[in-house]
Design an enzyme around this catalytic site. Structure first.
Site, PDB file in Angstrom:
ATOM      1  N   ASP A   1       0.879  -1.169   0.000  1.00  0.00           N
ATOM      2  CA  ASP A   1       0.000   0.000   0.000  1.00  0.00           C
ATOM      3  C   ASP A   1       0.919   1.222   0.000  1.00  0.00           C
ATOM      4  O   ASP A   1       1.372   1.657   1.051  1.00  0.00           O
ATOM      5  CB  ASP A   1      -0.899  -0.007   1.234  1.00  0.00           C
TER       6      ASP A   1
ATOM      7  N   GLU B   1      -1.509  -1.606  -4.517  1.00  0.00           N
ATOM      8  CA  GLU B   1      -2.740  -0.824  -4.613  1.00  0.00           C
ATOM      9  C   GLU B   1      -2.542   0.316  -5.603  1.00  0.00           C
ATOM     10  O   GLU B   1      -1.512   1.000  -5.588  1.00  0.00           O
ATOM     11  CB  GLU B   1      -3.134  -0.269  -3.244  1.00  0.00           C
TER      12      GLU B   1
ATOM     13  N   ASP C   1      -2.154   0.802   7.403  1.00  0.00           N
ATOM     14  CA  ASP C   1      -1.447   0.644   6.126  1.00  0.00           C
ATOM     15  C   ASP C   1      -1.002  -0.801   5.903  1.00  0.00           C
ATOM     16  O   ASP C   1      -1.021  -1.297   4.776  1.00  0.00           O
ATOM     17  CB  ASP C   1      -0.248   1.587   6.058  1.00  0.00           C
TER      18      ASP C   1
END
Length: 173
Positions: free
Chosen positions: A8, A68, A140
């Protein structure tokens, strides 16, 4: 068995999570947050991100990576920095010979929670449940683990579809 690294990306902090997929089971391996030196200029933060991610890859030797995708930010400057961080993540992975799959936040939430409109807390709770973690992972890190889970589900679906296609083709001949 496949080790999947989920990432991420962010320009201030980047979550990472590694799962081991054995059949239909997902086993937690590692996760955390790479905190970038916010008092430094972006090029230094990018260097720290690349170096840290390279160390994680060298330590755990994942076979697959899920990242992501960039979401649309209201602030163009923030979106550009995020895009540069994503580029650094992708570069760190491909220079080590890893293929990178990209998923939207909506796809990841759908795979983990069952709805693309899930809140961060729901993702954290479902990642904790799916991976049987004793504690809730950091936000996260949970998102990164979610990306890895999403990739595992996607790969399993593709394998199932290719098997069905082969069977149907075999019967038609």
């Amino acid at each position: 068995m496949a080790l999947i690294l989920g990432v991420d990306p962010g320009s201030r902090k980047t979550g990472f999570g590694i799962i081991n997929v054995v059949g239909s089971q997902h086993e937690y391996v590692s996760s955390g947050v790479i905190r970038l030196p916010v008092d430094q200029e972006l090029p230094e933060r990018i260097r720290v991100l690349c170096d840290s991610l390279s160390e994680i890859i060298t330590l755990h030797c994942p076979q697959q990576v899920a990242v992501e995708q960039v979401f649309m930010a209201k602030n163009a400057g923030s979106a550009l920095k995020l895009g540069q961080a994503r580029g650094a993540v992708i570069a760190a992975c491909v220079t080590q010979g890893l293929e990178v799959a990209e998923y939207s936040a909506r796809q990841i939430k759908q795979a983990v929670v069952g709805t693309g409109a899930a809140k961060k807390e729901q993702v954290q709770l479902m990642v904790q449940t799916l991976l049987q973690l004793p504690d809730t992972p950091q936000e996260d890190a949970a998102d990164a683990l979610g990306a890895a889970i999403c990739h595992a589900h996607t790969q399993a679906s593709l394998i199932n579809l290719s098997g069905v296609t082969r069977i149907r083709r075999g019967r038609l001949r």
